[in-house]
Design an enzyme around this catalytic site. Structure first.
Site, mmCIF file in Angstrom:
data_model
loop_
_atom_site.group_PDB
_atom_site.id
_atom_site.type_symbol
_atom_site.label_atom_id
_atom_site.label_comp_id
_atom_site.label_asym_id
_atom_site.label_seq_id
_atom_site.Cartn_x
_atom_site.Cartn_y
_atom_site.Cartn_z
ATOM 1 N N GLU A 98 -45.636 53.662 12.962
ATOM 2 C CA GLU A 98 -46.155 52.870 14.093
ATOM 3 C C GLU A 98 -45.368 51.564 14.262
ATOM 4 O O GLU A 98 -45.930 50.459 14.217
ATOM 5 C CB GLU A 98 -47.647 52.563 13.888
ATOM 6 N N GLU B 146 -50.330 61.982 13.757
ATOM 7 C CA GLU B 146 -51.662 61.458 13.419
ATOM 8 C C GLU B 146 -52.585 61.708 14.580
ATOM 9 O O GLU B 146 -52.253 61.373 15.723
ATOM 10 C CB GLU B 146 -51.630 59.943 13.170
HETATM 11 C C1 BGP Z 1 -52.962 54.398 12.080
HETATM 12 C C2 BGP Z 1 -52.259 54.250 10.755
HETATM 13 C C3 BGP Z 1 -52.866 55.005 9.625
HETATM 14 C C4 BGP Z 1 -54.332 55.269 9.735
HETATM 15 C C5 BGP Z 1 -54.862 55.465 11.130
HETATM 16 C C6 BGP Z 1 -56.357 55.412 11.273
HETATM 17 O O1 BGP Z 1 -52.828 53.205 12.790
HETATM 18 O O2 BGP Z 1 -50.920 54.679 10.840
HETATM 19 O O3 BGP Z 1 -52.431 54.451 8.424
HETATM 20 O O4 BGP Z 1 -55.118 54.684 8.834
HETATM 21 O O5 BGP Z 1 -54.318 54.585 12.045
HETATM 22 O O6 BGP Z 1 -56.776 54.078 11.237
HETATM 23 P P1 BGP Z 1 -57.958 53.574 10.319
HETATM 24 O O7 BGP Z 1 -57.610 53.969 8.932
HETATM 25 O O8 BGP Z 1 -57.999 52.128 10.505
HETATM 26 O O9 BGP Z 1 -59.172 54.271 10.805
#
Ligand code: BGP
Length: 480
Positions: free
Chosen positions: A183, A374
């Site tokens: 990201e 993701e």
């Molecule tokens: C993205 C990241 C991840 C992940 C995901 C979900 O921004 O790349 O590392 O964690 O989001 O976010 P969260 O864990 O805050 O729910």
């Protein structure tokens, strides 16, 4: 009714390609634990017990859930076996930079850290699961942050280069899919977690922030160049936090506000895919007194563009020119809530069609293969006893979320978009990046660990485990 030829063929195409890469994704700092074992140095995540927006401590504190994570470091064999049972073709994880170079600026890598990833990748390959590796996923070695101010310092390019040469050399026969920065566009919003920039966000000037961005973009292009030289059959991708931005109203000023917000995100992909700074950014720099310091050869280096575009997708937002409109919660970027969408328990607005829109938008812009690395639903799960007497979670809400998103991926494929694969985020429960909680669960596999540190760390299959297994087995045929 018999369909005329042509239309029948089109309907037949409504499926995922044969070699579609189904799988799941995690990041080292959110699952491995073992934060100081086998020579690992501290990373910036080890001192952020509250998550990416929480306060920073001087050293790891026991309330930091990431220090133990889900103990993947010791239990990865059991976990990969479960991924194999679901039929994963690919497993996305990251390498913790501070396991390889504990301080980031060391001359010699830590052999025990290197060995761990050798073992981990071997375990994946044993089941025919291909590793997809993020080189830097929010886990800059703490020393690089404190001593150098992270990516704000040009020296980071050299440290990153040493790190990537080391891991490419070591894993070149095992890993063929690489992502340079997780990201990458999030650094504009979370400079510490994303870019290891120690200066307080409120004090950080736009000049220093965009200079840091430049260093990351150069480092990413350099890694891509080195990968192509050292591992000719490797494919390197950029990784963008994607979030479609809709105008809150049809007012042209709202549409312009959308364009400006999109440019801030597109800038990263535009440089990584097209190999040069876009005109709209040059204008932004000009009008805001920002002067990017380019070293000789930087522009040439940036021409080493990525092979594919990967991105995370969780939600969409609206944008408006009206400053009075309140902004809602969201994945790092945030925006104005959309009155037509519902939201998760954490306020992230659920928008499956936005994924089709995003895929089309990226493909129209770049004409490169795309990889959804993701996607998923963070929810509070309730452990119950299943029909077989084993603990499980009846997570129909998660199945619904993923089904609806994957249907839209199929639609995009039908639109002609080249999609390489899909890795569900947090395929096994892990610690949340934004809030550092374990109760925000994404997995197909439940991990018995609670936010007060209790729990056996045992793994249990949720209902979605069997569902995803069927999705993969039928190559998406069961989606509805
Ligand atoms: C993205 C990241 C991840 C992940 C995901 C979900 O921004 O790349 O590392 O964690 O989001 O976010 P969260 O864990 O805050 O729910």
């Amino acid at each position: 009714m018999k369909l005329p030829k042509g239309i029948g063929e089109l309907a037949m195409n409504m499926r995922f390609p044969e070699n579609f890469l189904w799988g799941g994704a995690v990041a080292a700092n959110q699952c491995e634990g073992a934060y100081d074992e086998d020579g690992k140095g501290w990373s910036i995540q080890d001192v952020t017990p509250g998550g990416i927006r929480g306060p920073i401590t001087v050293q790891p504190t026991p309330d930091n859930m990431k220090l133990v994570g889900i103990d993947f470091y010791h239990r990865y064999k059991e976990d990969i076996k479960l991924f194999a049972e679901m039929g994963f073709k690919v497993f996305r994880t990251s390498i913790a930079w501070s396991r390889i170079f504990p301080n980031g600026d060391d001359e010699i890598p830590n052999e025990k850290g290197l060995q761990f990833y050798d073992d981990l990748f071997d375990e994946c390959l044993k089941y025919g699961i291909q590793p997809l590796v993020t080189i830097s996923h929010y886990e800059t070695p703490l020393n690089l942050s404190v001593k150098y101010n992270g990516w704000a310092n040009r020296k980071l390019i050299g440290f990153y280069e040493r790190y990537v040469r080391t891991i490419f050399e070591r894993y070149k026969d095992k890993v063929k899919l690489w992502l340079t920065f997780n990201e990458i566009n999030s650094v504009l919003h979370e400079p510490f977690s994303s870019g290891g920039i120690y200066t307080d966000k409120k004090q950080l000037s736009n000049q220093d922030l965009y200079q840091a961005v430049h260093h990351e973009l150069v480092a990413s292009a350099l890694a891509t160049k080195i990968a192509h030289e050292m591992i000719p059959d490797a494919k390197v991708g950029c990784m963008i936090l994607s979030m479609p931005i809709y105008p809150l109203t049809p007012a042209p000023d709202d549409v312009m506000a959308v364009m400006a917000a999109e440019h801030k995100n597109d800038f990263f992909g535009d440089v990584q895919v097209r190999g040069r700074y876009p005109g709209y950014m040059k204008r932004y720099f000009r009008e805001n007194g920002i002067e990017i310091q380019m070293a000789e050869g930087d522009e040439e280096l940036l021409k080493n563009t990525v092979d594919f575009v990967s991105f995370s997708y969780y939600m969409s937002v609206c944008e408006t020119a009206d400053p009075a409109k309140e902004r809602g919660p969201g994945n790092i970027l945030g925006g104005v809530p959309n009155p037509y969408l519902s939201a998760s328990a954490w306020g992230w607005q659920i928008d499956p069609k936005g994924l089709r829109y995003t895929l089309n938008r990226f493909y129209d812009r770049y004409q490169k293969p795309l990889f959804i690395v993701e996607n998923g639903l963070g929810a509070v799960d309730q452990l119950v006893t299943g029909a077989d007497g084993q603990p499980t979670v009846e997570d129909d809400y998660r199945i619904q979320y993923m089904n609806d998103h994957l249907v839209q991926v199929r639609e995009a494929i039908e639109d002609g978009v080249d999609v390489m694969g899909y890795t569900a985020w947090g395929c096994i429960d892990l610690v949340s990046a934004s809030t550092a909680e374990l109760k925000k669960r994404y997995g197909f596999i439940y991990v018995d660990r609670n936010d007060d540190g209790t729990g056996s760390l045992k793994r249990y299959r949720k209902k979605s485990f069997g569902w995803y297994k069927e999705v993969i087995r039928t190559n998406g045929e069961i989606l509805k």
